[in-house]
Design a protein around this motif. Structure first.
Motif, PDB file in Angstrom:
ATOM      1  N   GLY A 135       0.813  -1.201   0.000  1.00 40.13           N
ATOM      2  CA  GLY A 135       0.000   0.000   0.000  1.00 40.13           C
ATOM      3  C   GLY A 135       0.848   1.253   0.000  1.00 40.13           C
ATOM      4  O   GLY A 135       2.078   1.209   0.149  1.00 40.13           O
ATOM      5  N   GLY A 136       0.196   2.398  -0.218  1.00 37.46           N
ATOM      6  CA  GLY A 136       0.919   3.660  -0.360  1.00 37.46           C
ATOM      7  C   GLY A 136       1.680   4.079   0.874  1.00 37.46           C
ATOM      8  O   GLY A 136       2.661   4.815   0.789  1.00 37.46           O
ATOM      9  N   ALA A 137       1.240   3.643   2.062  1.00 44.50           N
ATOM     10  CA  ALA A 137       1.909   4.055   3.305  1.00 44.50           C
ATOM     11  C   ALA A 137       3.006   3.112   3.726  1.00 44.50           C
ATOM     12  O   ALA A 137       3.586   3.290   4.795  1.00 44.50           O
ATOM     13  N   THR A 138       3.302   2.105   2.867  1.00 45.99           N
ATOM     14  CA  THR A 138       4.304   1.094   3.244  1.00 45.99           C
ATOM     15  C   THR A 138       5.663   1.690   3.569  1.00 45.99           C
ATOM     16  O   THR A 138       6.309   1.283   4.549  1.00 45.99           O
ATOM     17  N   PRO A 139       6.161   2.710   2.827  1.00 43.48           N
ATOM     18  CA  PRO A 139       7.497   3.231   3.159  1.00 43.48           C
ATOM     19  C   PRO A 139       7.617   3.794   4.568  1.00 43.48           C
ATOM     20  O   PRO A 139       8.728   3.900   5.106  1.00 43.48           O
ATOM     21  N   ALA A 140       6.502   4.198   5.188  1.00 50.12           N
ATOM     22  CA  ALA A 140       6.556   4.776   6.538  1.00 50.12           C
ATOM     23  C   ALA A 140       6.534   3.725   7.626  1.00 50.12           C
ATOM     24  O   ALA A 140       6.734   4.044   8.796  1.00 50.12           O
ATOM     25  N   VAL A 141       6.249   2.444   7.216  1.00 48.61           N
ATOM     26  CA  VAL A 141       6.118   1.392   8.224  1.00 48.61           C
ATOM     27  C   VAL A 141       7.487   0.819   8.519  1.00 48.61           C
ATOM     28  O   VAL A 141       8.093   0.135   7.664  1.00 48.61           O
ATOM     29  N   GLY A 142       8.028   1.111   9.688  1.00 47.99           N
ATOM     30  CA  GLY A 142       9.315   0.579  10.087  1.00 47.99           C
ATOM     31  C   GLY A 142       9.166  -0.740  10.797  1.00 47.99           C
ATOM     32  O   GLY A 142       8.064  -1.228  11.080  1.00 47.99           O
TER      33      GLY A 142
END
Length: 459
Positions: free
Chosen positions: A93-100
Motif C-alpha cells: 500500500g501507499g503508506a508502506t514506506p513509513a512502516v518501520g
C-alpha cells in the motif's frame, strides 16, 4: 478652572493605562497558551480521525486488495495513505514506506501504534491498528495538514484576543470616568473652600472611598465655618477690649494736654492711666504667649520635678491675693512626692493661669482648691477647683476657645483677656499632657484637671 482639567498623570489616565496594561498582559499570556495549545489540539484532532478510520478498517474480516483500491478515495483531499500488513509480516500500500520494523512488530503483537514517521521525504502522522483476523492496518497523513489546521486555529484566536483587550481598555476608561468624576468634583469643592467660599456641598456619591472624601470635605467646610466665626468673634472681642483702655488713655491724655485736669486730681488720673496701661500690657502679653505656644521652636527644660512642691509654691504666692478677695485657698497633696519628668516652670505657669482664672470668678467666702495626685499610669494630675458659678455644658464645649467665655460673660462676670484658658490648654499640650474641664466640681464651681505624663512626648 484650568487647573482642574484632566492632564497627563491624572488618576483617570493612570487607571486607563493600568487596566489596559493588565488586559494586554492577560491577552499576551492567554495568546501564548492558546498559541501553544493550537498545535497540540490540531495534531490530536488529526490523530483521532486517523485512529477512527484505522479502527473501522481493522475490523474488516479480510484485509485484501480491495483496501488498496479504495485507498485514494479514503485519503481524499488530506493525502491520507493506507498500508496493510499481513499476518506473515508482508506490507503493501501507499503508506508502506513509513512502516518501520518497530511499528510492524508492535502491530503484529496486537498493540495499537500512534507516532510520526517519514514518508516520501516529508514528516507524516502514522496510526496503526491490529486487524481482527490477523495482520494490521496503517494510515498516514502529511504533517503539513496539522500545520495548516494549527494556523487556522491561531488566526481564529487572534480576533477574540484583540477584541478582549479593546473591551478591557473601554471598561477601564468607563471605570476611570466613574471614579474620577466625584474626585474632580471634590477637587473643585476643595479649591472653592481654599478660595474662601463656605457652605459648598461636596458630592457623596460613587465608590465608598470617594463618598468618604465628600463627607470629609463637608465636615471640613463646617469646621472652617465654625473656626472662622470664632476667629471673627475673637477679633471683635479683642478690638473691644483694646478700644476700652485706649479710649480712656486718649481721653485723659487730651484732658491733660488741654489743662482740664485739676492739680489735686493728677494722682488719681495717673493711677487710672497706669491701670489701663497694665490692662493693655497684660492683654498683649497673653497674645504673645499664645503665639509662642503655637510656634514650632517652643522649648521645654525637662527635668525631674515634684509637682507637690510646685503646687505648694503656687498656693503660697496666691494666698495673699486670695485673702484680699476673701477667698479661702486650700492645698491637697499626698505625703509622698509626686515626681514626673517635666518643665516645672511651665507647670507653674499653667497652675498660675488656672488659679488666677478661679480667683476672678470665685466670690468671697468660697474656696479655691489646688490639688495634686499621682496617676495610675505613672504620671500625675494637677487640679484647680473653685466655688464660683461654674460652667454650663455649652460653656465646657468652648471653654478653651480663645475669647469664647470672655465674649459670653464679659457683661455678667469678672473676665480677663479671654486668652487665659486657651493658653493653659495649649501649654498642657506642649507638656505632653491634656487639660480637661468639668462644669461643676466638688466645691460647686468649675474643675480644671491637667493630666501630665511621666515623661513628656511630642506636643
Amino acid at each position: 478652572m484650568n487647573r482642574l482639567r484632566p492632564r497627563r498623570g491624572s488618576l483617570a489616565r493612570s487607571i486607563v493605562v493600568l487596566t489596559t496594561a493588565v488586559a494586554a498582559l492577560a491577552v499576551a499570556l492567554t495568546g501564548l497558551v492558546a498559541w501553544q495549545s493550537a498545535a497540540h489540539a490540531a495534531e490530536r484532532r488529526e490523530r483521532d480521525q486517523l485512529a477512527r478510520q484505522a479502527t473501522v478498517l481493522s475490523r474488516l474480516p479480510v484485509l485484501s486488495e480491495t483496501l488498496f483500491n479504495g485507498a485514494q478515495a479514503l485519503g481524499g483531499p488530506n493525502g491520507v495513505e493506507l498500508a496493510v500488513i499481513s499476518a506473515d509480516g508482508k506490507a503493501g500500500g501507499g503508506a508502506t514506506p513509513a512502516v518501520g520494523l518497530a511499528v510492524k512488530a508492535a502491530l503484529l503483537a496486537g498493540e495499537p501504534v500512534s507516532t510520526t514517521a517519514v514518508q516520501g521525504g516529508q514528516e507524516v502522522l502514522l496510526v496503526g491498528r491490529p486487524g481482527v483476523g490477523g495482520g494490521a492496518v496503517v494510515l498516514t497523513e502529511p504533517y503539513a495538514v496539522v500545520t495548516r489546521n494549527t494556523n487556522e486555529i491561531r488566526r481564529s484566536v487572534v480576533v477574540p484576543l484583540v477584541v478582549g483587550m479593546l473591551g478591557a481598555a473601554l471598561a477601564g476608561a468607563l471605570m476611570a470616568r466613574r471614579i474620577a468624576r466625584p474626585l474632580v468634583k471634590a477637587a473643585r469643592v476643595a479649591h472653592r473652600l481654599a478660595d474662601g467660599e463656605r457652605g459648598v456641598p461636596a458630592p457623596v456619591g460613587g465608590p465608598r472611598e470617594t463618598q468618604e472624601i465628600g463627607r470629609a470635605l463637608n465636615v471640613l467646610d463646617a469646621a472652617l465655618a465654625r473656626s472662622e466665626n470664632r476667629q471673627r468673634e475673637f477679633l471683635l472681642s479683642v478690638s473691644h477690649d483694646l478700644r476700652t483702655p485706649l479710649t480712656a488713655l486718649q481721653g485723659y491724655a487730651e484732658a491733660l494736654a488741654d489743662g482740664l485736669i485739676e492739680a489735686e486730681r493728677l494722682p488719681e488720673v495717673g493711677g487710672v492711666l497706669a491701670d489701663e496701661t497694665r490692662r493693655l500690657d497684660r492683654f498683649l502679653a497673653d497674645l504673645l504667649d499664645l503665639a509662642r505656644l503655637e510656634a514650632d521652636g517652643f522649648r521645654l527644660d525637662v527635668a525631674p520635678a515634684d509637682l507637690g512642691a510646685v503646687v505648694a509654691e503656687a498656693a503660697a504666692f496666691w494666698a495673699g491675693p486670695g485673702a484680699r478677695a476673701g477667698v479661702e485657698l486650700r492645698v491637697e497633696r499626698p505625703r509622698a512626692p509626686v515626681v514626673v519628668e517635666t518643665d516645672a516652670f511651665r507647670v507653674r505657669q499653667l497652675v498660675d493661669g488656672l488659679v488666677q482664672n478661679a480667683l476672678r470668678v470665685t466670690p468671697g467666702g468660697a474656696p479655691v482648691v489646688l490639688a495634686v495626685r499621682a496617676a495610675p499610669d505613672g504620671g500625675a494630675e494637677v487640679q484647680v477647683r473653685d466655688g464660683g458659678p461654674g460652667l454650663t455644658e455649652d460653656d465646657v464645649r468652648v471653654a478653651f476657645d480663645s475669647g469664647a467665655l470672655h465674649a459670653r460673660y464679659r457683661d455678667t462676670r469678672p473676665v480677663g483677656s479671654g486668652l487665659g484658658l486657651a493658653l493653659a490648654h495649649r501649654l498642657a499640650g506642649r507638656l505632653g499632657g491634656t487639660l480637661r474641664v468639668e462644669g461643676h466640681g466638688p466645691e460647686g464651681g468649675a474643675c480644671f484637671t491637667a493630666a501630665l505624663p511621666r515623661t513628656p512626648g511630642p506636643a
